[in-house]
Enzyme design. Structure first.
Site, PDB file in Angstrom:
ATOM      1  N   ASP A   1      34.909  43.425  42.845  1.00  0.00           N
ATOM      2  CA  ASP A   1      35.373  42.318  43.694  1.00  0.00           C
ATOM      3  C   ASP A   1      35.460  42.733  45.164  1.00  0.00           C
ATOM      4  O   ASP A   1      36.371  42.340  45.878  1.00  0.00           O
ATOM      5  CB  ASP A   1      36.728  41.791  43.215  1.00  0.00           C
ATOM      6  CG  ASP A   1      37.067  40.425  43.821  1.00  0.00           C
ATOM      7  OD1 ASP A   1      36.123  39.715  44.217  1.00  0.00           O
ATOM      8  OD2 ASP A   1      38.262  40.100  43.913  1.00  0.00           O
TER       9      ASP A   1
ATOM     10  N   HIS B   1      35.132  37.471  45.769  1.00  0.00           N
ATOM     11  CA  HIS B   1      35.405  36.071  45.424  1.00  0.00           C
ATOM     12  C   HIS B   1      35.733  35.219  46.647  1.00  0.00           C
ATOM     13  O   HIS B   1      35.712  33.984  46.565  1.00  0.00           O
ATOM     14  CB  HIS B   1      36.522  35.980  44.373  1.00  0.00           C
ATOM     15  CG  HIS B   1      37.900  36.250  44.885  1.00  0.00           C
ATOM     16  ND1 HIS B   1      38.525  37.463  44.753  1.00  0.00           N
ATOM     17  CD2 HIS B   1      38.791  35.455  45.524  1.00  0.00           C
ATOM     18  CE1 HIS B   1      39.737  37.409  45.264  1.00  0.00           C
ATOM     19  NE2 HIS B   1      39.924  36.200  45.754  1.00  0.00           N
TER      20      HIS B   1
ATOM     21  N   ASN C   1      45.553  35.348  51.032  1.00  0.00           N
ATOM     22  CA  ASN C   1      45.765  36.780  51.224  1.00  0.00           C
ATOM     23  C   ASN C   1      44.606  37.617  50.698  1.00  0.00           C
ATOM     24  O   ASN C   1      44.458  38.788  51.066  1.00  0.00           O
ATOM     25  CB  ASN C   1      47.039  37.253  50.520  1.00  0.00           C
ATOM     26  CG  ASN C   1      48.289  37.077  51.354  1.00  0.00           C
ATOM     27  OD1 ASN C   1      49.154  36.273  51.031  1.00  0.00           O
ATOM     28  ND2 ASN C   1      48.383  37.821  52.442  1.00  0.00           N
ATOM     29  N   SER C   2      43.798  37.037  49.803  1.00  0.00           N
ATOM     30  CA  SER C   2      42.710  37.786  49.174  1.00  0.00           C
ATOM     31  C   SER C   2      41.802  38.425  50.217  1.00  0.00           C
ATOM     32  O   SER C   2      41.344  37.758  51.148  1.00  0.00           O
ATOM     33  CB  SER C   2      41.879  36.866  48.281  1.00  0.00           C
ATOM     34  OG  SER C   2      42.606  36.464  47.156  1.00  0.00           O
TER      35      SER C   2
ATOM     36  N   LEU D   1      28.245  55.546  29.819  1.00  0.00           N
ATOM     37  CA  LEU D   1      28.128  56.403  28.641  1.00  0.00           C
ATOM     38  C   LEU D   1      27.365  55.751  27.510  1.00  0.00           C
ATOM     39  O   LEU D   1      26.740  56.425  26.698  1.00  0.00           O
ATOM     40  CB  LEU D   1      29.519  56.796  28.134  1.00  0.00           C
ATOM     41  CG  LEU D   1      30.285  57.854  28.928  1.00  0.00           C
ATOM     42  CD1 LEU D   1      31.630  58.119  28.273  1.00  0.00           C
ATOM     43  CD2 LEU D   1      29.481  59.144  29.028  1.00  0.00           C
ATOM     44  N   GLY D   2      27.418  54.423  27.401  1.00  0.00           N
ATOM     45  CA  GLY D   2      26.771  53.756  26.280  1.00  0.00           C
ATOM     46  C   GLY D   2      27.620  53.787  25.029  1.00  0.00           C
ATOM     47  O   GLY D   2      27.111  54.074  23.933  1.00  0.00           O
TER      48      GLY D   2
END
Length: 470
Positions: free
Chosen positions: A142, A112, A214-215, A270-271
């Site tokens: 992310d 982001h 800080n991200s 897994l579905g």
């Protein structure tokens, strides 16, 4: 005076104790200075530029000259001009952090931070700036991987997030609000946290002060090793409120290595659609306590269907790892690659069994369910009128049987929130084929005991529970 002399040893002991306690407390508190000195050179500031649409001459007349105004006031006037009515092209900027993981210039940050950027600028600790190339991003975790040109760049040591425990000291270095190389500290509050829409990342929760900027910055243990990437905060004010989340470095490096080698990330699938097992569901399925992931839906031709997993199964463990909360399962499945093996311990009809299956790759798009209809037949005990499904409706909903609710009267169905259009596929752990079978099972339901029901609503399947009174 003799009495005063007799108390002098006590006063001396108290004085010595008063001096020793602060010294003891100081000795027990960690000193972060060496860690910060060694790590800071490899922590970078990241800024991005994104071009916005042109603004042309307004219908109200030519746009005034805003160049001489302060930036904040200029932005205010520019925002007040309707789209496509401005004069010059504006640029949006974002600010974040990152850290160097290889001496030749690979950098980790958050997706982001660099999303939709036309230009990425990395500022090093010596204030030099370089343009960065975006190697790849993974919105699901992310994580983003950048590359700058360089040799013998400072590099951070990487730790193992799987070894973390709640209560450990941790340190963050980043650029909150643009203040480069700001150091904050705290402890690990919890591990393996699941956040909404972030089902593939077992987040590290801390109380380290984290703020905008800080991200993408590193989270360190006391050995100076990176154990996470600071990613999110929980806030009602817009600022730090004592709860922050970091991506485990083990997860981030797996993503980084895949982005570097292939440009994309492969995860196991897994579905199935799963839900939490609460107290009532645990009682309904014969479990000793609420635990595991309840299978509410199995997609046709998916890995779970091919491996024999069924609706109503409760998955208790995978490859020996216990499933305490339902959110634990996506973390474990996502860590496998397509073609990986999964051994599932499940509870089916009150009995434990083991299923071995091969996981697939996450598809780009999921399946959706249609809305069925049919002819009425009522079941007054539950307070619903139901109808059979046609073959076309079963195919449209990707199911083999069930009944659709046509109306809801006063009774248990209304109390648990059932609505017209809902499709009931299972009742009391039994698959429903048609209205006749539904009525027979409903008639024999036990009283004063939790009973489960599987319901499809707008393409989503879930189990709910209810009790029939005497």
């Amino acid at each position: 005076m003799p009495r005063l002399k007799s108390y002098l040893p006590i006063f001396a002991a108290v004085l010595m104790l008063g001096q020793a306690v602060p010294a003891l407390a100081e000795a027990q508190l960690p000193d972060f200075t060496q860690l910060v000195e060694q790590a800071s050179p490899a922590v970078v500031n990241i800024s991005t530029t994104q071009k916005l649409p042109d603004r042309k001459v307004s219908n109200m007349g030519p746009m005034p000259d805003l160049e001489g105004l302060p930036p904040g006031l200029r932005d205010f006037f520019e925002r007040s001009i309707p789209p496509n009515q401005g004069g010059r092209q504006r640029e949006a900027q974002s600010l974040g952090s990152g850290f160097i993981i290889s001496s030749d210039g690979y950098i980790l940050t958050n997706n982001h931070v660099v999303a939709d950027a036309d230009e990425i600028i990395v500022r090093l600790s010596d204030r030099s700036e370089m343009k960065a190339k975006l190697v790849g991003t993974d919105p699901r975790s992310d994580v983003a991987l950048l590359k700058i040109e360089g040799k013998n760049l400072p590099v951070l040591k990487l730790g193992k997030s799987q070894d973390l425990k709640a209560g450990q000291w941790v340190v963050a270095i980043g650029s909150p609000f643009g203040f480069d190389h700001t150091v904050t500290q705290g402890i690990i509050s919890a591990i393996g946290r699941s956040l909404p829409n972030e089902s593939y990342v077992p987040f590290i929760q801390t109380d380290v002060p984290i703020n905008p900027g800080n991200s993408g910055g590193p989270l360190f243990n006391l050995a100076g090793e990176v154990v996470g990437i600071n990613s999110q905060i929980y806030t009602r004010s817009g600022g730090f409120m004592g709860v922050s989340f970091a991506i485990p470095i083990d997860v981030a490096m797996d993503v980084s290595n895949q982005l570097k080698s292939g440009g994309k990330v492969s995860r196991g699938w897994l579905g199935v659609v799963i839900q939490e097992v609460n107290k009532d569901l645990a009682e309904s399925f014969g479990l000793e306590k609420p635990a595991g992931a309840l299978v509410a839906q199995v997609l046709d031709d998916g890995p779970a269907a091919k491996g024999g997993l069924q609706v109503g199964d409760v998955i208790l463990s995978m490859n020996g790892q216990p499933i305490i909360m339902s959110a634990d399962l996506p973390h474990l499945v996502g860590a496998l690659k397509a073609g990986g093996k999964a051994s599932l311990e499940v509870v089916r009809e009150g009995k434990r069994k083991t299923l071995d299956l091969t996981v697939g790759a996450i598809p780009d798009e999921g399946k959706e369910f249609g809305s069925p209809a049919g002819a009425d037949q009522s079941s007054n005990r539950l307070g619903v009128a139901v109808a059979n499904l046609s073959e076309e409706q079963k195919k449209a909903n990707d199911i083999k049987g069930g009944v659709v609710i046509k109306s809801v009267q006063d009774g248990p169905a209304a109390l648990i929130g059932l609505q017209p259009g809902d499709v009931i596929t299972h009742l009391n752990n039994q698959a429903i084929s048609d209205t006749k079978q539904f009525a027979e099972i409903a008639k024999a339901l036990p009283k004063n005991r939790s009973v489960s029901m599987r319901v499809l609503r707008q393409g989503r399947a879930s189990f709910i529970t209810f009790k029939l009174a005497e």
